[in-house]
Design a protein around this motif. Structure first.
Motif, PDB file in Angstrom:
ATOM      1  N   ASP A  90      -9.516  25.254  48.355  1.00 19.59           N
ATOM      2  CA  ASP A  90      -9.046  26.639  48.295  1.00 19.59           C
ATOM      3  C   ASP A  90     -10.163  27.566  47.813  1.00 19.59           C
ATOM      4  OD1 ASP A  90      -6.577  25.671  49.060  1.00 19.59           O
ATOM      5  OD2 ASP A  90      -5.504  26.352  47.274  1.00 19.59           O
ATOM      6  N   SER A  91     -10.914  27.116  46.822  1.00 18.97           N
ATOM      7  CA  SER A  91     -11.997  27.947  46.287  1.00 18.97           C
ATOM      8  C   SER A  91     -13.082  28.168  47.329  1.00 18.97           C
ATOM      9  CB  SER A  91     -12.580  27.295  45.030  1.00 18.97           C
ATOM     10  OG  SER A  91     -11.585  27.121  44.047  1.00 18.97           O
ATOM     11  N   ASN A  92     -13.391  27.169  48.128  1.00 22.13           N
ATOM     12  CA  ASN A  92     -14.439  27.336  49.125  1.00 22.13           C
ATOM     13  C   ASN A  92     -13.986  28.157  50.319  1.00 22.13           C
ATOM     14  OD1 ASN A  92     -16.531  26.107  47.724  1.00 22.13           O
ATOM     15  ND2 ASN A  92     -15.848  24.062  48.300  1.00 22.13           N
ATOM     16  N   VAL A  93     -12.695  28.171  50.599  1.00 21.81           N
ATOM     17  CA  VAL A  93     -12.193  29.133  51.591  1.00 21.81           C
ATOM     18  C   VAL A  93     -12.365  30.553  51.059  1.00 21.81           C
ATOM     19  CG1 VAL A  93     -10.144  29.969  52.805  1.00 21.81           C
ATOM     20  CG2 VAL A  93     -10.609  27.517  52.700  1.00 21.81           C
ATOM     21  N   LEU A  94     -12.116  30.761  49.774  1.00 22.17           N
ATOM     22  CA  LEU A  94     -12.367  32.074  49.181  1.00 22.17           C
ATOM     23  C   LEU A  94     -13.838  32.470  49.283  1.00 22.17           C
ATOM     24  CD1 LEU A  94     -10.191  31.859  45.950  1.00 22.17           C
ATOM     25  CD2 LEU A  94      -9.900  33.528  47.795  1.00 22.17           C
ATOM     26  N   ALA A  95     -14.730  31.512  49.053  1.00 17.38           N
ATOM     27  CA  ALA A  95     -16.166  31.800  49.157  1.00 17.38           C
ATOM     28  C   ALA A  95     -16.535  32.202  50.579  1.00 17.38           C
ATOM     29  CB  ALA A  95     -16.974  30.584  48.717  1.00 17.38           C
ATOM     30  N   ALA A  96     -15.899  31.579  51.580  1.00 21.22           N
ATOM     31  CA  ALA A  96     -16.149  31.946  52.978  1.00 21.22           C
ATOM     32  C   ALA A  96     -15.518  33.300  53.300  1.00 21.22           C
ATOM     33  CB  ALA A  96     -15.607  30.869  53.906  1.00 21.22           C
ATOM     34  N   ALA A  97     -14.330  33.567  52.741  1.00 19.99           N
ATOM     35  CA  ALA A  97     -13.679  34.853  52.977  1.00 19.99           C
ATOM     36  C   ALA A  97     -14.511  36.000  52.418  1.00 19.99           C
ATOM     37  CB  ALA A  97     -12.286  34.852  52.353  1.00 19.99           C
ATOM     38  N   LEU A  98     -15.205  35.773  51.304  1.00 17.27           N
ATOM     39  CA  LEU A  98     -16.059  36.815  50.739  1.00 17.27           C
ATOM     40  C   LEU A  98     -17.086  37.279  51.756  1.00 17.27           C
ATOM     41  CD1 LEU A  98     -17.111  38.500  48.331  1.00 17.27           C
ATOM     42  CD2 LEU A  98     -18.473  36.504  47.652  1.00 17.27           C
ATOM     43  N   ARG A  99     -17.639  36.341  52.503  1.00 18.31           N
ATOM     44  CA  ARG A  99     -18.621  36.726  53.531  1.00 18.31           C
ATOM     45  C   ARG A  99     -18.010  37.694  54.536  1.00 18.31           C
ATOM     46  NH1 ARG A  99     -21.594  32.022  56.766  1.00 18.31           N
ATOM     47  NH2 ARG A  99     -22.918  32.004  54.911  1.00 18.31           N
ATOM     48  N   GLY A 100     -16.751  37.435  54.916  1.00 18.74           N
ATOM     49  CA  GLY A 100     -16.086  38.298  55.889  1.00 18.74           C
ATOM     50  C   GLY A 100     -15.767  39.678  55.366  1.00 18.74           C
ATOM     51  N   MET A 101     -15.835  39.870  54.058  1.00 16.30           N
ATOM     52  CA  MET A 101     -15.587  41.186  53.459  1.00 16.30           C
ATOM     53  C   MET A 101     -16.829  42.058  53.417  1.00 16.30           C
ATOM     54  SD  MET A 101     -13.509  39.852  50.108  1.00 16.30           S
ATOM     55  CE  MET A 101     -12.170  38.668  50.242  1.00 16.30           C
ATOM     56  N   LEU A 102     -17.998  41.452  53.652  1.00 15.08           N
ATOM     57  CA  LEU A 102     -19.268  42.128  53.390  1.00 15.08           C
ATOM     58  C   LEU A 102     -19.983  42.509  54.679  1.00 15.08           C
ATOM     59  CD1 LEU A 102     -20.536  39.724  50.582  1.00 15.08           C
ATOM     60  CD2 LEU A 102     -19.325  41.896  50.287  1.00 15.08           C
ATOM     61  N   ASP A 103     -20.899  43.441  54.556  1.00 12.99           N
ATOM     62  CA  ASP A 103     -21.741  43.813  55.688  1.00 12.99           C
ATOM     63  C   ASP A 103     -22.663  42.657  56.043  1.00 12.99           C
ATOM     64  OD1 ASP A 103     -20.596  46.338  55.636  1.00 12.99           O
ATOM     65  OD2 ASP A 103     -22.168  47.167  54.343  1.00 12.99           O
ATOM     66  N   ALA A 104     -23.017  42.566  57.302  1.00  8.89           N
ATOM     67  CA  ALA A 104     -23.880  41.483  57.777  1.00  8.89           C
ATOM     68  C   ALA A 104     -25.184  41.459  56.986  1.00  8.89           C
ATOM     69  CB  ALA A 104     -24.169  41.661  59.263  1.00  8.89           C
ATOM     70  N   GLY A 105     -25.588  40.267  56.602  1.00 11.03           N
ATOM     71  CA  GLY A 105     -26.866  40.089  55.928  1.00 11.03           C
ATOM     72  C   GLY A 105     -26.840  40.311  54.431  1.00 11.03           C
ATOM     73  N   THR A 106     -25.681  40.658  53.853  1.00 10.23           N
ATOM     74  CA  THR A 106     -25.634  40.963  52.421  1.00 10.23           C
ATOM     75  C   THR A 106     -25.024  39.840  51.591  1.00 10.23           C
ATOM     76  OG1 THR A 106     -23.478  42.060  52.578  1.00 10.23           O
ATOM     77  CG2 THR A 106     -25.443  43.424  52.929  1.00 10.23           C
ATOM     78  N   TYR A 107     -24.464  38.824  52.260  1.00 12.31           N
ATOM     79  CA  TYR A 107     -23.685  37.805  51.549  1.00 12.31           C
ATOM     80  C   TYR A 107     -24.525  37.014  50.552  1.00 12.31           C
ATOM     81  CZ  TYR A 107     -20.792  33.562  50.958  1.00 12.31           C
ATOM     82  OH  TYR A 107     -20.078  32.504  50.461  1.00 12.31           O
ATOM     83  N   ALA A 108     -25.693  36.561  50.964  1.00 10.21           N
ATOM     84  CA  ALA A 108     -26.483  35.668  50.104  1.00 10.21           C
ATOM     85  C   ALA A 108     -26.840  36.320  48.775  1.00 10.21           C
ATOM     86  CB  ALA A 108     -27.750  35.229  50.833  1.00 10.21           C
ATOM     87  N   ASP A 109     -27.054  37.625  48.781  1.00 15.64           N
ATOM     88  CA  ASP A 109     -27.466  38.327  47.571  1.00 15.64           C
ATOM     89  C   ASP A 109     -26.303  38.957  46.808  1.00 15.64           C
ATOM     90  OD1 ASP A 109     -30.150  37.755  48.006  1.00 15.64           O
ATOM     91  OD2 ASP A 109     -30.443  39.541  49.244  1.00 15.64           O
ATOM     92  N   TYR A 110     -25.108  38.916  47.391  1.00 14.69           N
ATOM     93  CA  TYR A 110     -24.015  39.691  46.810  1.00 14.69           C
ATOM     94  C   TYR A 110     -23.672  39.286  45.377  1.00 14.69           C
ATOM     95  CZ  TYR A 110     -19.675  42.255  46.263  1.00 14.69           C
ATOM     96  OH  TYR A 110     -18.691  43.096  45.786  1.00 14.69           O
ATOM     97  N   PRO A 111     -23.548  37.996  45.017  1.00 10.78           N
ATOM     98  CA  PRO A 111     -23.234  37.677  43.614  1.00 10.78           C
ATOM     99  C   PRO A 111     -24.245  38.248  42.635  1.00 10.78           C
ATOM    100  CG  PRO A 111     -22.897  35.757  45.007  1.00 10.78           C
ATOM    101  CD  PRO A 111     -23.597  36.774  45.854  1.00 10.78           C
ATOM    102  N   TRP A 112     -25.508  38.323  43.052  1.00 15.83           N
ATOM    103  CA  TRP A 112     -26.544  38.887  42.182  1.00 15.83           C
ATOM    104  C   TRP A 112     -26.387  40.398  42.115  1.00 15.83           C
ATOM    105  CZ3 TRP A 112     -26.790  34.293  44.465  1.00 15.83           C
ATOM    106  CH2 TRP A 112     -27.369  33.235  43.753  1.00 15.83           C
ATOM    107  N   GLN A 113     -26.228  41.026  43.275  1.00 14.12           N
ATOM    108  CA  GLN A 113     -26.112  42.488  43.306  1.00 14.12           C
ATOM    109  C   GLN A 113     -24.843  42.963  42.595  1.00 14.12           C
ATOM    110  OE1 GLN A 113     -23.872  44.081  46.232  1.00 14.12           O
ATOM    111  NE2 GLN A 113     -23.816  45.703  44.677  1.00 14.12           N
ATOM    112  N   ALA A 114     -23.749  42.220  42.789  1.00 13.75           N
ATOM    113  CA  ALA A 114     -22.461  42.662  42.272  1.00 13.75           C
ATOM    114  C   ALA A 114     -22.254  42.318  40.804  1.00 13.75           C
ATOM    115  CB  ALA A 114     -21.332  42.035  43.099  1.00 13.75           C
TER     116      ALA A 114
END
Length: 360
Positions: free
Chosen positions: A186-210
């Motif tokens: 369930d947690s890893n589905v959430l991690a994948a869903a986070l990518r779908g919430m973000l603009d393309a190319g921003t996912y890898a850095d998002y935990p750091w930026q956010a």
């Protein structure tokens, strides 16, 4: 308690007892406490020939933004980015809280809106995943039933190239939202869903930026699976002092210095008991991807010697971040426990007893 005094400086009204923040590092409280009972429990002599008994790698106790006590077992130090195991899940929830505050999703959004492979399970909402209540068939066993374990297969064998897809392909065993079943999937589905919430190319850095950069966290390492998805269930590494920063953010209802980094309503959701669970003696009960010292109906308080407002991020082999808002208290424990002898309540009881003797 000494009430907050207001000091008028020019036209600005400022509190004389301003909140303390780690700027850039944690300040030290030089109050003398007797930590002998705490250390004797947390740091018994290790058996060099086998990995048995309580094996604490790090213990960090912080009250009201100041370090009261800190101890490490070699080779772990204050600078070590330690594997947090399932503490990662609660940190993932904190990252999601920033995204929710940015208007990227609602708790009742279907997971499939952000992660298309979940279209096979259209009734699963993000809140269900955050309660570990997706209803997907899952076996969360490690050492005790490895051949039948869904989590072992996901992390190490046929699911490791795309952990969320492995989870989404599981059959439904329950109606979503109706029963708690702890699931790293369930947690890893959430991690994948986070990518779908973000603009393309921003996912890898998002935990750091956010989250990490605003909090001054510089030790974070977060592994990704073969599909590039964060292993939100398990593979975040942080130093004890950096994990405590996340604890302070939560303790202060999502505020970091002058910024409301997390919505207070998100922290309240994290701390709200999910009642569709069965109590396990001595174990905390689920909230929104955090663990609560609140009793389920007809069951005792999980950690009876700690205040009921205590909540925690918990991980395999004894990793823990405890938050006690009524005491303005944070405790980080890293460990290498293997035999199940460690007890959360016992450590909390001893820490609280030491604090209660202040000034005596």
């Amino acid at each position: 308690m000494i009430k907050t005094l207001l000091v008028i400086i020019g036209l600005t009204i400022m509190p004389a007892w301003a909140e303390v923040w780690p700027e850039p590092d944690w300040p030290i409280d030089n109050t003398t406490f007797d930590w002998q009972a705490v250390d004797s429990y947390a740091f018994p002599q290790r058996n060099a020939s086998e990995r048995s008994g309580i094996r604490t790698d790090a213990l960090l106790i912080i009250r009201d933004g100041r370090i009261l006590h800190e101890r490490y077992s070699a080779p772990t130090t204050a600078n070590t980015a330690h594997l947090t195991w399932s503490v990662s899940k609660s940190v993932l929830a904190t990252v999601l809280g920033v995204a929710q505050g940015e208007g990227r999703f609602l708790l009742q959004d279907p997971a499939a809106r952000f992660y298309p492979p979940m279209q096979a399970h259209p009734g699963v909402h993000l809140a269900d995943l955050l309660h570990w209540a997706s209803g997907l068939d899952w076996q969360e066993d490690y050492e005790y039933a490895p051949l039948k374990s869904s989590v072992v297969a996901m992390l190490y064998t046929r699911g490791r190239d795309d952990m969320a897809a492995y989870t989404a392909a599981r059959a439904s065993a329950e109606q979503p939202g109706q029963r708690f079943l702890y699931s790293s999937g369930d947690s890893n589905v959430l991690a994948a869903a986070l990518r779908g919430m973000l603009d393309a190319g921003t996912y890898a850095d998002y935990p750091w930026q956010a989250l990490f950069t605003p909090l001054g966290i510089d030790s974070a390492i977060w592994e990704r699976d073969g599909a590039g998805t964060l292993v939100g269930s398990s593979y975040l590494y942080l130093s004890a002092r950096d994990l405590a920063r996340i604890g302070l953010l939560m303790q202060r209802d999502g505020r970091w210095q002058g910024r409301q980094l997390l919505p207070a309503s998100w922290v309240a959701f994290n701390r709200t008991l999910f009642t569709q669970a069965a109590a396990i003696p001595g174990e905390a009960n689920p909230g929104g991807h955090w663990w609560l010292n609140q009793p389920l109906a007809g069951s005792p308080t999980p950690w009876p010697d700690a205040p009921t407002d205590t909540y925690a991020a918990l991980g395999h082999w004894g990793q823990a971040l405890y938050i006690v808002p009524s005491q303005k208290l944070l405790i980080v424990r890293y460990a290498d426990d293997r035999d199940g002898s460690y007890r959360h309540n016992e450590l909390l009881k001893r820490v609280l007893a030491a604090l209660a003797k202040e000034g005596t």
